[in-house]
Write an enzyme that holds these catalytic residues in place. Structure first.
Site, PDB file in Angstrom:
ATOM      1  N   ASP A 121      42.101  42.914  42.753  1.00 52.40           N
ATOM      2  CA  ASP A 121      41.768  43.266  41.373  1.00 52.40           C
ATOM      3  C   ASP A 121      41.050  44.614  41.266  1.00 52.40           C
ATOM      4  O   ASP A 121      40.628  45.196  42.266  1.00 52.40           O
ATOM      5  CB  ASP A 121      40.911  42.157  40.719  1.00 52.40           C
ATOM      6  CG  ASP A 121      39.869  41.567  41.672  1.00 52.40           C
ATOM      7  OD1 ASP A 121      39.543  42.226  42.676  1.00 52.40           O
ATOM      8  OD2 ASP A 121      39.384  40.455  41.412  1.00 52.40           O
TER       9      ASP A 121
ATOM     10  N   ASN B 285      31.906  30.621  38.155  1.00 48.38           N
ATOM     11  CA  ASN B 285      32.659  29.822  37.174  1.00 48.38           C
ATOM     12  C   ASN B 285      33.989  29.326  37.743  1.00 48.38           C
ATOM     13  O   ASN B 285      34.821  28.797  37.011  1.00 48.38           O
ATOM     14  CB  ASN B 285      32.894  30.637  35.888  1.00 48.38           C
ATOM     15  CG  ASN B 285      33.813  31.836  36.090  1.00 48.38           C
ATOM     16  OD1 ASN B 285      34.324  32.063  37.186  1.00 48.38           O
ATOM     17  ND2 ASN B 285      34.025  32.610  35.044  1.00 48.38           N
TER      18      ASN B 285
ATOM     19  N   HIS C 239      36.347  31.261  39.221  1.00 45.94           N
ATOM     20  CA  HIS C 239      37.478  32.192  39.195  1.00 45.94           C
ATOM     21  C   HIS C 239      37.865  32.631  40.609  1.00 45.94           C
ATOM     22  O   HIS C 239      37.033  32.653  41.518  1.00 45.94           O
ATOM     23  CB  HIS C 239      37.225  33.391  38.270  1.00 45.94           C
ATOM     24  CG  HIS C 239      36.245  34.405  38.751  1.00 45.94           C
ATOM     25  ND1 HIS C 239      35.441  35.135  37.895  1.00 45.94           N
ATOM     26  CD2 HIS C 239      35.914  34.854  39.987  1.00 45.94           C
ATOM     27  CE1 HIS C 239      34.696  35.967  38.580  1.00 45.94           C
ATOM     28  NE2 HIS C 239      34.952  35.810  39.855  1.00 45.94           N
TER      29      HIS C 239
ATOM     30  N   GLU D 122      40.301  34.009  35.270  1.00 42.59           N
ATOM     31  CA  GLU D 122      39.172  33.327  34.659  1.00 42.59           C
ATOM     32  C   GLU D 122      39.559  31.933  34.163  1.00 42.59           C
ATOM     33  O   GLU D 122      40.747  31.663  33.927  1.00 42.59           O
ATOM     34  CB  GLU D 122      38.664  34.160  33.468  1.00 42.59           C
ATOM     35  CG  GLU D 122      38.103  35.536  33.855  1.00 42.59           C
ATOM     36  CD  GLU D 122      36.679  35.466  34.404  1.00 42.59           C
ATOM     37  OE1 GLU D 122      36.361  34.594  35.206  1.00 42.59           O
ATOM     38  OE2 GLU D 122      35.878  36.338  34.011  1.00 42.59           O
TER      39      GLU D 122
HETATM   40  C1  F6R Z   1      36.612  40.254  43.960  1.00 47.06           C
HETATM   41  C2  F6R Z   1      37.089  39.061  43.279  1.00 47.06           C
HETATM   42  C3  F6R Z   1      36.151  38.033  42.738  1.00 47.06           C
HETATM   43  C4  F6R Z   1      34.977  37.725  43.656  1.00 47.06           C
HETATM   44  C5  F6R Z   1      34.056  36.702  42.996  1.00 47.06           C
HETATM   45  C6  F6R Z   1      32.834  36.438  43.847  1.00 47.06           C
HETATM   46  O1  F6R Z   1      37.691  41.065  44.362  1.00 47.06           O
HETATM   47  O2  F6R Z   1      38.248  38.920  43.134  1.00 47.06           O
HETATM   48  O3  F6R Z   1      36.886  36.848  42.478  1.00 47.06           O
HETATM   49  O4  F6R Z   1      35.467  37.230  44.866  1.00 47.06           O
HETATM   50  O5  F6R Z   1      33.646  37.166  41.751  1.00 47.06           O
HETATM   51  O6  F6R Z   1      32.073  37.597  43.918  1.00 47.06           O
HETATM   52  P1  F6R Z   1      30.839  37.727  44.924  1.00 47.06           P
HETATM   53  O7  F6R Z   1      31.414  37.664  46.301  1.00 47.06           O
HETATM   54  O8  F6R Z   1      30.224  39.066  44.639  1.00 47.06           O
HETATM   55  O9  F6R Z   1      29.937  36.591  44.632  1.00 47.06           O
END
Ligand code: F6R
Length: 241
Positions: A67, A136, A138, A143
């Site tokens: 992403d 959450n 995701h 989302e």
């Molecule tokens: C990042 C991504 C997100 C993160 C998620 C957890 O490329 O796709 O899904 O993996 O938001 O983020 P952290 O590791 O910062 O808690």
């Protein structure tokens, strides 16, 4: 689904790096799906260490990142392209022309999403997809919602995601409101999926995703249906199961 129980963040990172390293050794021109955020930083650090020791060669590896924030490019330190170069690509012998991140500044969202899905297809799919999970539930920036979205798409980030990610930005209003993300089918078609999860603030998401029903309300829950999914999580992230 396999669960690898790690003692803490460092142990989790080494376990995940071992799996990625085995993938690269077994298939030197493999396609790695990569993630950003705080969860995989330790994994990248470990891979860099082994690269410096001469144990891994990334020269033929191809990558696709999950992403990117809409509106940010490499000149912005919070962009995911910047993150990947800073935390991984610039420290190993990967060929940058073999790396792919959605282009956050493409004003034509539909064209960007189609371009990215075409890249994944042209690469022949993903051999190993590395994931984190949002508080959450995701994965990528898929989302919680009423349905799973299949391919790369532009998404409005949930307020909870903006809150979770504001720690990386100077001001909350600087957190982008939209992102491009690979879709659920892009992720589910990967040959192998490895998720890293660390810390108490992930415990509920881990429980809901892997010990509850499969539902788009918890996007990570779809991984229960993946043929080769491994969760590498530390004690804190597993504390609610
Ligand atoms: C990042 C991504 C997100 C993160 C998620 C957890 O490329 O796709 O899904 O993996 O938001 O983020 P952290 O590791 O910062 O808690």
């Amino acid at each position: 689904m396999k669960i690898i129980r790690a003692r803490d963040y460092d142990h989790m990172s080494r376990q995940a790096a071992n799996i990625i390293s085995a993938q690269v050794i077994l298939k030197p021109d493999c396609v790695l799906g990569l993630a950003t955020g705080s969860s995989p930083i330790g994994t990248y650090k470990q891979l860099i260490e082994w690269y410096n020791k001469g144990d891994i060669d990334f020269s033929r590896v191809r990558t696709v990142n999950l992403d990117e924030y809409v509106g940010l490019d490499y000149s912005n330190e919070q962009s995911y392209i910047y993150f990947m170069r800073n935390n991984f690509f610039d420290h190993v012998n990967i060929d940058l022309t073999n790396t792919n991140v959605p282009c956050g500044t493409n004003p034509d969202a539909a064209a960007e999403c189609a371009r990215y899905d075409y890249i994944i297809k042209e690469l022949g799919g993903i051999d190993l997809q590395l994931l984190g999970i949002g508080p959450n539930g995701h994965i990528g920036f898929n989302e919680p919602g009423d349905s799973f979205i299949k391919g790369t798409h532009k998404v409005a980030l949930h307020e909870s995601t903006i809150q979770a990610n504001k720690r990386f930005f100077e001001r909350e209003e600087d957190v982008p409101k939209f992102a491009f993300t690979m879709g659920i089918v892009d992720i589910m078609q990967a040959e192998r999926v490895v998720m890293v999860a660390s810390g108490e603030n992930k415990a509920e998401a881990v429980r809901n995703a892997f010990f509850g029903p499969v539902t788009p309300r918890v996007p990570g829950s779809i991984l229960q249906l993946h043929k080769n999914f491994t969760l590498v999580a530390d004690e804190a992230a597993l504390s609610k199961i």
